[in-house]
Motif scaffolding. Structure first.
Motif, short mmCIF file in Angstrom:
data_model
loop_
_atom_site.label_atom_id
_atom_site.label_comp_id
_atom_site.label_asym_id
_atom_site.label_seq_id
_atom_site.Cartn_x
_atom_site.Cartn_y
_atom_site.Cartn_z
N ARG A 12 0.83 -1.21 0.00
CA ARG A 12 0.00 0.00 0.00
C ARG A 12 0.87 1.26 0.00
NH1 ARG A 12 -5.55 -0.33 1.33
NH2 ARG A 12 -6.21 -2.48 1.60
N ARG A 13 1.96 1.23 0.75
CA ARG A 13 2.88 2.37 0.75
C ARG A 13 3.52 2.54 -0.64
NH1 ARG A 13 3.79 0.85 6.36
NH2 ARG A 13 3.53 2.70 7.62
N TYR A 14 3.86 1.45 -1.27
CA TYR A 14 4.47 1.50 -2.60
C TYR A 14 3.52 2.16 -3.59
CZ TYR A 14 5.91 -0.28 -7.18
OH TYR A 14 6.25 -0.40 -8.49
N PHE A 15 2.25 1.77 -3.55
CA PHE A 15 1.28 2.34 -4.49
C PHE A 15 0.84 3.74 -4.09
CE2 PHE A 15 0.36 -2.23 -5.41
CZ PHE A 15 0.90 -2.20 -6.67
N GLY A 16 1.04 4.13 -2.85
CA GLY A 16 0.63 5.44 -2.39
C GLY A 16 1.71 6.49 -2.43
N LYS A 17 2.82 6.21 -3.09
CA LYS A 17 3.92 7.16 -3.13
C LYS A 17 3.54 8.40 -3.94
CE LYS A 17 6.26 4.56 -6.73
NZ LYS A 17 5.69 3.28 -6.87
N GLU A 18 4.24 9.48 -3.70
CA GLU A 18 3.92 10.78 -4.30
C GLU A 18 4.00 10.77 -5.82
OE1 GLU A 18 2.82 13.85 -3.28
OE2 GLU A 18 2.35 12.76 -1.45
N VAL A 19 5.14 10.35 -6.36
CA VAL A 19 5.32 10.34 -7.80
C VAL A 19 4.66 9.09 -8.34
CG1 VAL A 19 7.00 10.33 -9.68
CG2 VAL A 19 7.49 11.56 -7.57
N GLN A 20 3.59 9.26 -9.07
CA GLN A 20 2.83 8.11 -9.54
C GLN A 20 3.40 7.58 -10.85
OE1 GLN A 20 0.74 6.41 -7.90
NE2 GLN A 20 0.76 7.82 -6.19
N THR A 21 4.08 6.47 -10.76
CA THR A 21 4.54 5.76 -11.94
C THR A 21 3.88 4.39 -11.98
OG1 THR A 21 6.43 4.91 -10.74
CG2 THR A 21 6.76 6.95 -11.99
N VAL A 22 2.77 4.26 -11.30
CA VAL A 22 2.08 2.99 -11.19
C VAL A 22 1.32 2.71 -12.47
CG1 VAL A 22 0.37 1.72 -9.86
CG2 VAL A 22 1.88 3.29 -8.70
N SER A 23 1.50 1.54 -13.02
CA SER A 23 0.74 1.14 -14.19
C SER A 23 -0.67 0.76 -13.73
CB SER A 23 1.41 -0.05 -14.86
OG SER A 23 0.70 -0.42 -16.00
N SER A 24 -1.63 0.86 -14.61
CA SER A 24 -3.03 0.67 -14.23
C SER A 24 -3.32 -0.73 -13.70
CB SER A 24 -3.93 0.96 -15.42
OG SER A 24 -3.63 0.08 -16.48
N ILE A 25 -2.61 -1.75 -14.12
CA ILE A 25 -2.89 -3.11 -13.67
C ILE A 25 -2.29 -3.39 -12.29
CG2 ILE A 25 -0.90 -4.16 -14.78
CD1 ILE A 25 -2.62 -6.59 -15.41
N GLU A 26 -1.29 -2.63 -11.88
CA GLU A 26 -0.64 -2.89 -10.60
C GLU A 26 -1.60 -2.63 -9.44
OE1 GLU A 26 3.90 -2.04 -10.41
OE2 GLU A 26 2.95 -0.36 -11.43
N GLY A 27 -1.54 -3.53 -8.44
CA GLY A 27 -2.37 -3.35 -7.27
C GLY A 27 -2.53 -4.63 -6.47
N ILE A 28 -3.40 -4.56 -5.46
CA ILE A 28 -3.75 -5.70 -4.63
C ILE A 28 -5.13 -6.17 -5.06
CG2 ILE A 28 -4.19 -6.49 -2.28
CD1 ILE A 28 -2.31 -4.24 -1.32
N TYR A 29 -5.27 -7.47 -5.29
CA TYR A 29 -6.51 -8.02 -5.82
C TYR A 29 -7.03 -9.17 -4.95
CZ TYR A 29 -5.51 -5.67 -10.26
OH TYR A 29 -5.26 -4.74 -11.23
N SER A 30 -8.33 -9.35 -5.01
CA SER A 30 -8.99 -10.52 -4.46
C SER A 30 -9.41 -11.38 -5.64
CB SER A 30 -10.21 -10.10 -3.63
OG SER A 30 -10.86 -11.24 -3.13
N ASN A 42 -12.69 -19.88 -15.14
CA ASN A 42 -12.94 -18.44 -15.26
C ASN A 42 -12.38 -17.76 -14.03
OD1 ASN A 42 -14.53 -18.22 -17.71
ND2 ASN A 42 -16.03 -19.45 -16.61
N LEU A 43 -11.43 -16.85 -14.24
CA LEU A 43 -10.82 -16.10 -13.14
C LEU A 43 -11.32 -14.67 -13.16
CD1 LEU A 43 -7.05 -17.16 -13.19
CD2 LEU A 43 -8.80 -17.83 -11.56
N SER A 44 -11.60 -14.14 -11.98
CA SER A 44 -11.97 -12.73 -11.82
C SER A 44 -11.10 -12.14 -10.73
CB SER A 44 -13.44 -12.59 -11.44
OG SER A 44 -14.27 -13.10 -12.44
N TYR A 45 -10.43 -11.05 -11.06
CA TYR A 45 -9.59 -10.33 -10.11
C TYR A 45 -10.27 -9.00 -9.83
CZ TYR A 45 -5.55 -13.36 -11.05
OH TYR A 45 -4.69 -14.42 -11.16
N MET A 46 -10.64 -8.76 -8.58
CA MET A 46 -11.25 -7.49 -8.18
C MET A 46 -10.19 -6.69 -7.43
SD MET A 46 -13.64 -5.37 -8.03
CE MET A 46 -15.30 -5.86 -8.17
N LYS A 47 -9.89 -5.50 -7.95
CA LYS A 47 -8.84 -4.67 -7.34
C LYS A 47 -9.34 -4.11 -6.02
CE LYS A 47 -5.76 -2.10 -9.66
NZ LYS A 47 -5.20 -0.96 -10.42
N ILE A 48 -8.53 -4.34 -4.99
CA ILE A 48 -8.82 -3.83 -3.65
C ILE A 48 -8.13 -2.49 -3.43
CG2 ILE A 48 -8.55 -4.28 -1.19
CD1 ILE A 48 -8.55 -7.27 -1.88
#
Length: 191
Positions: free
Chosen positions: A44-62, A174-180
């Motif tokens: 969460r800290r990695y994705f919440g950093k100031e300079v956003q270089t996060v790609s849209s698919i990156e994240g935590i999923y269920s 069938n896989l479904s990933y829901m971004k948390i």
């Protein structure tokens, strides 16, 4: 004789006070000066950093999986499809961009692995299309690899499927990933 009794009483008192001190020190909670975080808080800290270089698919999923079996009825000859297994939110994973120069675009790390402090890479994502298509290679515990065609929409959802034929029956996963975290509306991401 009296001096021996005094000596024995002194030794017993010393042993008793030492045992009491050990119990007292053991029962006191240990103080730590360090703040502790778990893997999810670090991501969460990695994705919440100031300079956003996060790609849209990156994240935590269920992750949710539905396995269906399709085949023909022996007596009627009609095609039948039935759900043989449904796993709702059975895993929590993090999808992260892999190292620069790697032969993988993104890796999938299991956050719900059964061994503490072990976070295995259970899959890889390769960019297929600029519009949100990916080839997902899932790695089973025995080393078998399953290739899924995945689509990522702007609603924080990744969906895909894999099919194989076993004894005249088609089994579809069938896989479904829901971004948390992070949600698309929480930060500006690179598309």
């Amino acid at each position: 004789m009296r001096s021996i009794l005094v000596l024995v009483a002194g030794l017993l008192a010393g042993i008793a006070s030492d045992a009491y001190a050990q119990v007292w020190f053991k029962s006191r909670p240990k103080k730590t000066i360090y703040e502790e975080v778990d893997l999810e808080q670090m991501i969460r800290r990695y994705f919440g950093k100031e300079v956003q270089t996060v790609s849209s698919i990156e994240g935590i999923y269920s992750v949710t999986c539905i396995i269906t079996k399709k085949g023909y009825n022996l007596f009627t000859g009609q095609e039948q499809e039935r759900i043989i297994e449904r796993k709702e939110n059975y895993a929590r994973v993090a999808i992260l961009k892999d190292w620069p120069g790697s032969n993988r675009d993104f890796i999938e790390v299991s956050m719900s692995y059964h061994l503490a402090n072990k976070y295995p890479i259970v899959g890889t994502f390769e960019v297929m299309l600029e519009g949100g298509g990916y080839v997902y290679t899932h790695i089973e515990p025995d080393g078998e690899k399953l290739n899924f065609t995945m689509l990522y929409d702007n609603m924080d959802m990744i969906e895909g499927e894999f099919s194989k034929v076993q004894r005249r029956k088609t089994i579809t996963y069938n896989l479904s990933y829901m971004k948390i975290y992070p949600k698309a509306n929480e930060l500006n991401v690179l598309r």
